[in-house]
Design an enzyme around this catalytic site. Sequence first.
Site, short mmCIF file in Angstrom:
data_model
loop_
_atom_site.label_atom_id
_atom_site.label_comp_id
_atom_site.label_asym_id
_atom_site.label_seq_id
_atom_site.Cartn_x
_atom_site.Cartn_y
_atom_site.Cartn_z
N SER A 164 6.35 10.24 -0.29
CA SER A 164 4.91 10.09 -0.43
C SER A 164 4.21 10.81 0.70
O SER A 164 4.75 10.93 1.81
CB SER A 164 4.52 8.61 -0.42
OG SER A 164 3.11 8.45 -0.36
N TYR A 179 4.21 0.21 3.29
CA TYR A 179 4.47 1.25 2.29
C TYR A 179 4.75 2.59 2.97
O TYR A 179 5.74 3.26 2.67
CB TYR A 179 3.27 1.38 1.35
CG TYR A 179 3.43 2.51 0.34
CD1 TYR A 179 4.21 2.33 -0.79
CD2 TYR A 179 2.81 3.74 0.54
CE1 TYR A 179 4.37 3.36 -1.71
CE2 TYR A 179 2.96 4.78 -0.38
CZ TYR A 179 3.75 4.58 -1.50
OH TYR A 179 3.91 5.60 -2.40
N LYS A 183 8.31 4.76 2.97
CA LYS A 183 8.42 6.12 2.47
C LYS A 183 8.83 7.10 3.58
O LYS A 183 9.51 8.11 3.32
CB LYS A 183 7.10 6.56 1.84
CG LYS A 183 6.81 5.84 0.51
CD LYS A 183 7.89 6.12 -0.52
CE LYS A 183 7.54 5.56 -1.88
NZ LYS A 183 8.57 5.87 -2.90
N THR A 214 -2.22 7.54 -12.09
CA THR A 214 -1.36 6.55 -12.73
C THR A 214 -2.09 5.21 -12.78
O THR A 214 -3.20 5.07 -12.26
CB THR A 214 -0.04 6.36 -11.97
OG1 THR A 214 -0.30 5.73 -10.70
CG2 THR A 214 0.66 7.69 -11.73
#
Length: 286
Positions: A164, A179, A183, A214
């Site tokens: 990411s 997060y 990543k 998304t």
Amino acid sequence: MAPSAVSQDVAMPQATATPQTQVTLGGKIIAITGANRGIGLGIAECCLSNGAAKVYSIDIGETEEDFAAVSKRYPGQLFAVNANVTEESTVTAAVDAIIEQAGALHGMVVNAGRTHHKAALDFTKEEIENLFNVNLFGAFYTARAAARAFIKLGIKGSVVFTASMASYRPNKRVPSTPYGASKAGVRNMTHTLAMEWAQYGIRVNSVSPGLVNTAMTYWVPQQPDWEQQLKYYGGFPRLAEVQELGGAYVYLLSDAASYTTSIDIPVNGVIGSKCCQISRIMAYNH
């Protein structure tokens, strides 16, 4: 010694097969975790449109309409296998089932992941562990299951992680320390596994998407100051479509990338590219 003679002490380079110059997945069997929807399904679609013989989604959930639509366009080529990436035994069983059905496995896209955005001080222990279990531990288990299969089959396979842009820099508007850290761990894992598994001819790389359209990012363009943010970030003034990521994965999975390993490809419409460039310069200088 005559000028044309060659000393027996000098090792001559070994002949190698003619390198593949065409970017294609012709005849390859590809597995993708988390491909029942979203980015994973977009990657699956790109793999199939570039010649993959069969693509298997390894996912914990059920397939939906989007999956059925892609499957209809590629009859008998797209399949779903149930597994929980946080439990290595189920991932290994899924890989074994794919090989039993398809006869081989040539590439694994380690894509399954989850996100959660909130202030660092507000994360609960359970939320942090959930992120790391899927994004980092699950990624490691999946890559290892694939590598073991490649070695057993004698296949010089390819592992491609989904990292990411958050692994390079934080998102100021919607930070997520766990997060981003998970990543960043994936990118480090890419380099380390590439080094370890080069002896088997296994290539390990990653792709770092930026903002992708998304279900998890539906809220992004709905922000009142979204247009102003785009001016601040620069680059393409929109989110990426999932299919636009696929080219990077197809290349890394293909034999055209036979000497490409231990790299990350940012697919971010130039957002954050300055930070990436600085990171690469620092890494080179050290």
